[in-house]
Design a protein around this motif. Structure first.
Motif, mmCIF file in Angstrom:
data_model
loop_
_atom_site.group_PDB
_atom_site.id
_atom_site.type_symbol
_atom_site.label_atom_id
_atom_site.label_comp_id
_atom_site.label_asym_id
_atom_site.label_seq_id
_atom_site.Cartn_x
_atom_site.Cartn_y
_atom_site.Cartn_z
ATOM 1 N N ASP A 468 0.832 -1.205 0.000
ATOM 2 C CA ASP A 468 0.000 0.000 0.000
ATOM 3 C C ASP A 468 0.866 1.254 0.000
ATOM 4 O O ASP A 468 0.538 2.253 -0.647
ATOM 5 N N ARG A 469 1.983 1.188 0.733
ATOM 6 C CA ARG A 469 2.873 2.360 0.821
ATOM 7 C C ARG A 469 3.478 2.673 -0.540
ATOM 8 O O ARG A 469 3.518 3.825 -0.971
ATOM 9 N N ARG A 470 3.947 1.649 -1.238
ATOM 10 C CA ARG A 470 4.537 1.865 -2.563
ATOM 11 C C ARG A 470 3.511 2.401 -3.553
ATOM 12 O O ARG A 470 3.799 3.288 -4.356
ATOM 13 N N MET A 471 2.314 1.853 -3.493
ATOM 14 C CA MET A 471 1.269 2.287 -4.403
ATOM 15 C C MET A 471 0.874 3.744 -4.111
ATOM 16 O O MET A 471 0.609 4.524 -5.036
ATOM 17 N N LEU A 525 -3.193 -0.833 -10.620
ATOM 18 C CA LEU A 525 -2.004 -1.380 -9.953
ATOM 19 C C LEU A 525 -2.351 -2.539 -9.023
ATOM 20 O O LEU A 525 -1.570 -3.484 -8.879
ATOM 21 N N LYS A 526 -3.515 -2.458 -8.386
ATOM 22 C CA LYS A 526 -3.899 -3.508 -7.437
ATOM 23 C C LYS A 526 -4.134 -4.844 -8.149
ATOM 24 O O LYS A 526 -4.112 -5.895 -7.510
ATOM 25 N N LYS A 527 -4.342 -4.790 -9.462
ATOM 26 C CA LYS A 527 -4.551 -6.025 -10.221
ATOM 27 C C LYS A 527 -3.234 -6.770 -10.463
ATOM 28 O O LYS A 527 -3.242 -7.937 -10.850
ATOM 29 N N PHE A 528 -2.082 -6.069 -10.261
ATOM 30 C CA PHE A 528 -0.785 -6.710 -10.461
ATOM 31 C C PHE A 528 -0.343 -7.402 -9.178
ATOM 32 O O PHE A 528 -0.649 -6.954 -8.068
ATOM 33 N N ARG A 529 0.392 -8.466 -9.334
ATOM 34 C CA ARG A 529 0.806 -9.288 -8.188
ATOM 35 C C ARG A 529 1.652 -8.506 -7.186
ATOM 36 O O ARG A 529 1.590 -8.745 -5.982
ATOM 37 N N ALA A 530 2.442 -7.535 -7.678
ATOM 38 C CA ALA A 530 3.327 -6.771 -6.794
ATOM 39 C C ALA A 530 2.548 -5.935 -5.780
ATOM 40 O O ALA A 530 3.087 -5.555 -4.735
ATOM 41 N N ALA A 532 -0.980 -6.791 -5.037
ATOM 42 C CA ALA A 532 -2.170 -7.525 -4.608
ATOM 43 C C ALA A 532 -2.088 -7.847 -3.120
ATOM 44 O O ALA A 532 -1.006 -7.997 -2.551
ATOM 45 N N GLY A 533 -3.251 -7.963 -2.478
ATOM 46 C CA GLY A 533 -3.291 -8.320 -1.060
ATOM 47 C C GLY A 533 -4.409 -7.588 -0.345
ATOM 48 O O GLY A 533 -5.124 -6.765 -0.916
ATOM 49 N N GLU A 534 -4.566 -7.887 0.943
ATOM 50 C CA GLU A 534 -5.618 -7.267 1.754
ATOM 51 C C GLU A 534 -5.259 -5.819 2.081
ATOM 52 O O GLU A 534 -4.091 -5.472 2.235
ATOM 53 N N VAL A 535 -6.280 -4.978 2.190
ATOM 54 C CA VAL A 535 -6.075 -3.569 2.534
ATOM 55 C C VAL A 535 -5.829 -3.448 4.036
ATOM 56 O O VAL A 535 -6.492 -4.097 4.841
ATOM 57 N N ALA A 536 -4.855 -2.609 4.418
ATOM 58 C CA ALA A 536 -4.527 -2.417 5.831
ATOM 59 C C ALA A 536 -5.680 -1.712 6.548
ATOM 60 O O ALA A 536 -6.353 -0.861 5.968
ATOM 61 N N PRO A 537 -5.938 -2.050 7.822
ATOM 62 C CA PRO A 537 -7.014 -1.375 8.572
ATOM 63 C C PRO A 537 -6.672 0.090 8.811
ATOM 64 O O PRO A 537 -5.509 0.467 8.850
ATOM 65 N N PHE A 538 -7.697 0.908 8.980
ATOM 66 C CA PHE A 538 -7.501 2.349 9.151
ATOM 67 C C PHE A 538 -8.117 2.795 10.477
ATOM 68 O O PHE A 538 -9.310 2.631 10.716
ATOM 69 N N ILE A 539 -7.268 3.375 11.344
ATOM 70 C CA ILE A 539 -7.733 3.905 12.631
ATOM 71 C C ILE A 539 -7.227 5.338 12.732
ATOM 72 O O ILE A 539 -6.046 5.598 12.547
ATOM 73 N N MET A 540 -8.126 6.275 13.020
ATOM 74 C CA MET A 540 -7.729 7.672 13.119
ATOM 75 C C MET A 540 -8.622 8.400 14.099
ATOM 76 O O MET A 540 -9.819 8.132 14.191
ATOM 77 N N GLU A 541 -8.021 9.325 14.842
ATOM 78 C CA GLU A 541 -8.776 10.129 15.793
ATOM 79 C C GLU A 541 -9.446 11.286 15.065
ATOM 80 O O GLU A 541 -8.850 11.920 14.202
ATOM 81 N N LEU A 542 -10.693 11.554 15.415
ATOM 82 C CA LEU A 542 -11.409 12.698 14.856
ATOM 83 C C LEU A 542 -11.489 13.773 15.935
ATOM 84 O O LEU A 542 -12.228 13.633 16.909
ATOM 85 N N PRO A 543 -10.705 14.858 15.795
ATOM 86 C CA PRO A 543 -10.717 15.909 16.822
ATOM 87 C C PRO A 543 -12.037 16.665 16.822
ATOM 88 O O PRO A 543 -12.783 16.645 15.844
ATOM 89 N N PRO A 761 -9.392 -9.786 -14.003
ATOM 90 C CA PRO A 761 -9.308 -10.384 -12.658
ATOM 91 C C PRO A 761 -8.008 -10.003 -11.974
ATOM 92 O O PRO A 761 -6.969 -9.859 -12.623
ATOM 93 N N ALA A 762 -8.062 -9.809 -10.673
ATOM 94 C CA ALA A 762 -6.867 -9.444 -9.915
ATOM 95 C C ALA A 762 -5.934 -10.638 -9.773
ATOM 96 O O ALA A 762 -6.377 -11.781 -9.628
ATOM 97 N N ALA A 763 -4.632 -10.363 -9.815
ATOM 98 C CA ALA A 763 -3.639 -11.420 -9.600
ATOM 99 C C ALA A 763 -3.611 -11.789 -8.128
ATOM 100 O O ALA A 763 -3.924 -10.981 -7.252
ATOM 101 N N LYS A 764 -3.258 -13.014 -7.840
ATOM 102 C CA LYS A 764 -3.180 -13.460 -6.452
ATOM 103 C C LYS A 764 -1.848 -13.020 -5.849
ATOM 104 O O LYS A 764 -0.841 -12.992 -6.543
ATOM 105 N N PRO A 765 -1.842 -12.656 -4.563
ATOM 106 C CA PRO A 765 -0.590 -12.269 -3.925
ATOM 107 C C PRO A 765 0.406 -13.410 -3.944
ATOM 108 O O PRO A 765 0.035 -14.582 -4.041
ATOM 109 N N LYS A 766 1.699 -13.039 -3.829
ATOM 110 C CA LYS A 766 2.735 -14.064 -3.810
ATOM 111 C C LYS A 766 2.530 -14.980 -2.612
ATOM 112 O O LYS A 766 2.321 -14.537 -1.496
#
Length: 778
Positions: A468-471, A525-530, A532-543, A761-766
């Motif tokens: 996710d960071r690279r993308m 880009l998410k369709k490429f194997r490099a 592909a994978g689950e999305v990281a969870p998102f937690i953030m404080e709302l001031p 179709p999306a590629a499967k993660p390594k």
């Protein structure tokens, strides 16, 4: 004797606001050694001997992120004499977790109960004395936003630092845990003596590898500590780290129960607003309307008025403030007379003079006129006059002229950030981004990118998932930054041709083009194997929502505009001279040297024209295949501000353009053949292609791989070229500016290819295939 005070606290607790209030403009901004985490230091306005360090916002001192490691290392380095721990008084239970860890470090600490004005507004009450007694350190009520308690908290911290007063907290864990900690201290012996002893004991009990490596204890001692840990985990039926975490929260719950009295009020103002702006249906439309208004105001209305003055008045011929109607009528009459043979003869004979704006009202001449007159008076050589007027002033002036629009833009964005709305945007966009393979964390860098791509790329370090960071790095600079705003304004002016009301949509459209390009890229880009994978969870404080102070909004604006001004005074200054040299030197009749401006089409013999002609074929399918527009795009890779600077230099030297229309916008439109589709394609390519050299260098540091850096640059340039191709070919066909041809067919192929990449179709993660096989065999 200098006193060093550290500001520590959770994100969005008001730390930056307090730091700005305490230090004013006496700030130094850099990076912490070895990492790209921003480091801010400043001297206290009331006492220059007091140095204040604004530590990164963190939720704990666990070494999971670069910010947490930096904060922890600095606090344990012995450099700070005292710590001001800011806590959000409206959310005391969550904020005190970091407080309990700081207290365990044994550093003189002062707790600043920030946002007390909101606590009082909500009808809540906090027993400050009881809280101070439990924590074992001074507690001061503050409101960084309103400047309340600022002097008191610093004075208290200075006193604590000079006395070396260590917090005498009454907070203790359960007997079993305290007994285990005492055993760890006995085993570690002299290795953890001193004020950090309790902290080290806790970390050794948790089995934290960073502490184990740092203390370098004998194997026998580590074995005994492991046995203590095992016994505790067996007794509590949990792992040691979770046991300590639960103990801290149990203590915090007891403190809050004893010291905080909540109001029975049903809903706060923040909750009422959030019911609308974070609504699943209304949230995104509201965001679109707000950002539309931001860019409409900064580029199409208020910003344009001041920028017109800067471009035409300050860096043009001059500006008439009064009597404009009379002057325009006189000019119209003069031009009408010139259309007759008698008028031309009278003008050539000196009997007819062009109206002087100074005769019609208050008028000031522009910088080029003043400097040009001075250069002529001292007898400067023609090439020197050309360098200064056509190179430096035309180039740098074209960039500086757009600063008013940047000021308006960053004031509006600073207000939205300061009031708390932008944090909601990240939450709203998480629902959108998650559908396309990213989390809301990726929106934070993209939000920062609206100011500058360099800190935006640096902000991606908070994304734990490497894919996710690279993308995010590969797409975040597609958002129009401050340096790209002049390009949008240039295109806006070229399309408007003086009719601003008909092209009000240009600036907002290109902002949302960036968002659309990011979403499209993420899906592809998410369709490429490099990737592909689950999305990281998102937690953030709302001031909580609050009105930001004028001072903080202006400081936020200045921090962003300053980098733009520095670029104009350094990179753009040097680039303008280089561009001038390439435009004025070349090969003519077999010899190399300074070209004679009196020669017809002399600029065609310049080095710049040679470079542009060599690469122009690349951009021909996009509608701007001449050398002028080609070199304009190439210089934009050095710094995006160079796009406007290059247009300024080229158009000031282009004799034909200068005679037909001296304005920068009209000259730019003429440079692209007056084609609206070509102008739009040019803007799209320069907004979406690889960022400036500074941002590319930051991408290299964040990627930590030359291969991934080149992949990012290549993808952005290729994607921008494809978007520009489709805009020109399809837009030109619709507008009747071009006919169907080979490049139109190529655009159809490119569009079909993008659709395929979007829906394939999306590629499967390594490793996913092996995992499925193992599951089936099981």
């Amino acid at each position: 004797m200098a006193i060093n005070i550290a500001l520590a606290g959770n994100p969005n607790c008001g730390k930056t606001t307090m730091f700005n209030d305490l230090t004013g403009a006496n700030q130094y901004v850099g990076n912490w050694p070895g990492v790209t985490v921003e480091k801010k230091e400043g001297r206290y306005r009331a006492d220059k001997e007091v140095v204040i360090t604004d530590l990164p916002g963190v939720y704990s001192l666990s070494p999971y992120t670069p910010e947490e490691i930096v904060t922890r290392d600095y606090l344990m380095s012995g450099k700070p004499d005292a710590v001001i721990n800011l806590v959000d008084a409206t959310n005391l239970e969550r904020n005190l977790y970091l407080t309990t860890q700081i207290i365990d470090l044994g550093i003189p600490t002062v707790v600043a109960l920030n946002m007390m004005d909101l606590v009082e507004k909500n009808g809540d009450k906090i027993d400050v004395d009881a809280l101070a007694k439990r924590l074992g350190c001074p507690v001061v009520e503050t409101s960084a936003l309103k400047g309340r308690g600022m002097e008191d908290v610093v004075k208290t911290a200075i006193e604590a630092g000079k006395k070396g007063t260590v917090p005498a907290t009454t907070l203790r864990f359960t007997d079993d845990v305290e007994e285990a900690l005492a055993q760890v201290i006995d085993v570690a012996g002299a290795a953890i003596k001193g004020r950090h002893a309790r902290w080290y004991a806790i970390k050794l009990l948790e089995g934290e590898q960073l502490t184990i490596d740092k203390l370098n204890l004998p194997a026998a001692a580590l074995s005994k500590i492991a046995a203590i840990r095992d016994r505790l985990e067996e007794a509590e039926d949990d792992d040691a780290e979770s046991i300590i975490t639960n103990e801290r929260y149990d203590n915090i719950t007891d403190v809050c129960d004893a010291c905080v009295k909540k109001s029975p009020k049903a809903m706060t103002t923040t909750q009422k607003i959030d019911r609308i702006v974070t609504n699943r249906i209304l949230g995104i439309p509201i965001f679109i309307v707000i950002m539309f208004l931001v860019y409409y105001i900064s580029v199409s209305t208020v910003g344009t008025i001041v920028t017109d003055w800067a471009n035409d008045g300050l860096f043009g011929d001059g500006w008439l403030y009064t009597g404009t109607e009379q002057y325009e009528a006189a000019v119209e009459e003069f031009e009408g007379i010139l259309e007759t043979d008698e008028g031309v003869a009278a003008f050539e004979a000196g009997e007819l003079e062009e109206p002087d704006p100074a005769d019609y009202g208050f008028y000031h001449v522009g910088v080029p006129v003043v400097v040009g007159g001075w250069l002529e008076s001292i007898g400067a050589a023609p090439w020197v006059q050309s360098l200064v007027l056509d190179g430096i002033i035309a180039g740098v002036g074209a960039v500086i002229g757009f600063i008013p629009q940047l000021i308006v833009l960053f004031i509006l964005l600073g207000f939205l950030e300061g009031c708390g709305y932008m944090a909601r945007v990240a939450f709203i966009m998480d629902r959108v981004f998650r559908r396309f393979g990213l989390s809301g964390k990726s929106f934070i860098p993209m939000l920062i990118a609206s100011g500058c791509g360099v800190p935006a790329v640096m902000a991606t370090k908070t994304i734990e998932n490497e894919k996710d960071r690279r993308m995010t790095i590969m797409t975040t600079t597609m958002i129009p930054c401050g340096a790209k705003l002049p390009i949008i304004a240039l295109v806006f002016g070229a399309l408007a041709g003086g009719d601003y009301e008909a092209t009000w949509w240009v600036a907002p459209v290109f902002y949302f083009l960036g968002l659309f390009a990011i979403i499209l890229s993420c899906i592809i880009l998410k369709k490429f194997r490099a990737f592909a994978g689950e999305v990281a969870p998102f937690i953030m404080e709302l001031p909580q929502y609050h009105l930001p102070t004028v001072k903080n909004v202006l400081l936020s604006m200045w921090e962003r505009v300053r980098s733009y001004v520095v670029k104009a005074g350094t990179i753009i200054f040097l680039s303008s001279m280089v561009i001038w040299f390439l435009l004025n030197f070349g090969f003519y009749e077999g010899s190399f040297g300074l070209l004679d401006p009196e020669v017809d089409d002399y600029i065609q013999y310049s080095l710049m024209a040679g470079l542009g002609n060599l690469l122009a074929w690349i951009f021909a399918p996009l509608g701007f295949g001449n050398w002028e527009s080609t070199v304009t795009s190439i210089t934009g890779l050095v710094a995006k501000e160079n796009v406007v600077a290059t247009v300024g230099v080229i158009t000031s030297l282009g004799e034909e353009i200068g005679e037909t229309d001296p304005s920068l916008w009209a000259a730019f439109a003429a440079m692209l053949g007056g084609s609206s589709a070509a102008i739009m394609a040019f803007c799209a390519f320069n907004l979406l292609c690889a960022p400036c050299f500074a941002a590319i260098g930051t991408i290299r540091r964040q990627m930590m791989s030359a291969k991934w850096t080149w992949a990012a640059i290549g993808y952005m340039c290729a994607f921008a070229w494809c978007v520009g191709l489709m805009i020109y070919q399809f837009g030109g066909l619709i507008a009747g500016e071009i006919t169907f041809g080979p490049f139109t067919a190529l655009a159809i192929v490119v569009a079909a290819g993008m659709l395929y990449l979007l829906f394939r179709p999306a590629a499967k993660p390594k490793g996913a295939g092996k995992l499925e096989t193992a599951s089936k065999n099981a």
